[in-house]
Design an enzyme around this catalytic site. Structure first.
Site, PDB file in Angstrom:
ATOM      1  N   ASP A  22       0.871  -1.165   0.000  1.00  0.00           N
ATOM      2  CA  ASP A  22       0.000   0.000   0.000  1.00  0.00           C
ATOM      3  C   ASP A  22       0.914   1.222   0.000  1.00  0.00           C
ATOM      4  O   ASP A  22       2.093   1.130   0.355  1.00  0.00           O
ATOM      5  CB  ASP A  22      -0.893  -0.021   1.246  1.00  0.00           C
ATOM      6  CG  ASP A  22      -1.764   1.204   1.365  1.00  0.00           C
ATOM      7  OD1 ASP A  22      -2.370   1.610   0.359  1.00  0.00           O
ATOM      8  OD2 ASP A  22      -1.844   1.768   2.481  1.00  0.00           O
ATOM      9  N   ASP A  24      -0.045   5.070   0.892  1.00  0.00           N
ATOM     10  CA  ASP A  24      -0.215   6.129   1.888  1.00  0.00           C
ATOM     11  C   ASP A  24      -0.063   5.598   3.310  1.00  0.00           C
ATOM     12  O   ASP A  24      -0.736   4.636   3.697  1.00  0.00           O
ATOM     13  CB  ASP A  24      -1.587   6.780   1.739  1.00  0.00           C
ATOM     14  CG  ASP A  24      -1.772   7.423   0.372  1.00  0.00           C
ATOM     15  OD1 ASP A  24      -0.766   7.563  -0.353  1.00  0.00           O
ATOM     16  OD2 ASP A  24      -2.912   7.767   0.032  1.00  0.00           O
TER      17      ASP A  24
END
Length: 281
Positions: A22, A24
């Site tokens: 991922d 962020d």
């Protein structure tokens, strides 16, 4: 130099393996889309009021995530905000500021872990809800092999239609990496995944080596219950400080769907305001 966060990373040539990240709050310290709000304001795409809301939404984002229903409402807000924006203008604005904004907020621990996976012969894949035109250049900067990201539709007039072609969120992330496993020959039981959010639980469950990075409260509880490794990334650092002689190569304007950023800011504020109103006094 080895990375303390790569414990258990082994080198297997066959079958192929990958590490799915991922973006962020996992690889970078902020929201990749909300980070561009000041640039959009200076470029005239959003007004001062929206820019202030964006700054506040970034703060809310750092405090915690949203659940599925809230993320769906956020997607609707994003679509409405972006409708009619000129893609070329957005590309030019983001291309000018991408490296100044993103390079300083990359976690040193994540960059080292990416290096470790590459040294182990493993592909690195960024899987993000942010727009593809934002994620792809960030992935290039990080040396990722491929990305999975949200894609927005652009009309014949060169402007965003306000529709989302593909939303890389929740279960769709898991579906995407399963499709990659088929096309690229990855053995998911020997693959790795990293995320900070419980919304990525399906992606983490899809691999044999899931990791919770700076996890939200719910993901931390899940990770503890499942015996998953929990990692703490807290040292943002410029890549040129990590790699002597590093310089950002010149490249054309890249980032049309970064328009999601300013829209996500307003959506984030709306989400926070709604949640506050729903809280008992």
């Amino acid at each position: 130099m080895g990375c303390a966060y790569a414990r258990g990373v082994e080198n297997h040539s066959l079958p192929r393996t990958a590490a799915f990240f991922d973006l962020d709050k996992t690889v970078i310290a902020k929201s990749s889309t909300l980070t561009f709000s000041k640039s959009f304001y200076q470029g005239g795409l959003i007004n001062r009021r929206t820019a202030l809301r964006t700054a506040y939404a970034q703060f809310v984002f750092l405090l915690g995530g949203a659940d599925h229903a809230q993320m769906e409402r956020m997607r609707e807000q994003i679509s409405a905000m972006c409708r009619g924006w000129n893609v070329q203008q957005v590309k030019e604005i983001v291309a000018e500021t991408l490296h100044d904004l993103i390079d300083p907020i990359i976690y040193d621990e994540a960059a080292s872990l990416i290096e470790e996976h590459h040294m182990a012969g493993r592909d690195v894949v960024i899987v993000s809800t942010s727009g593809a035109e934002v994620v792809e250049p960030i992935g290039e900067l990080l040396g990722a092999d491929r990305v999975v990201a949200t894609r927005m539709i652009v009309g014949e007039d060169g402007c965003f239609t306000g529709e989302v072609e593909y939303y890389a969120y929740g279960p769709t992330k898991a579906e995407a990496i399963k499709e990659l496993a088929v096309s690229e020959g990855y053995d998911l039981d020997r693959c790795y995944a990293y995320s900070d959010s419980v919304t990525d639980l399906p992606m983490l469950q899809a691999v044999g080596h899931p990791h919770a990075v700076n996890p939200d409260r719910t993901l931390r509880r899940e990770a503890l219950a499942r015996g998953w490794q929990i990692l703490d990334f807290h040292r943002p650092v410029r890549l040129k400080q990590r790699i002597p002689g590093f310089s950002v190569p010149p490249r054309p304007a890249l980032v049309a769907a970064a328009a999601i950023g300013a829209a996500a800011a307003t959506a984030g504020l709306v989400w926070y305001a709604n949640r506050r109103r729903a809280m008992p006094l």
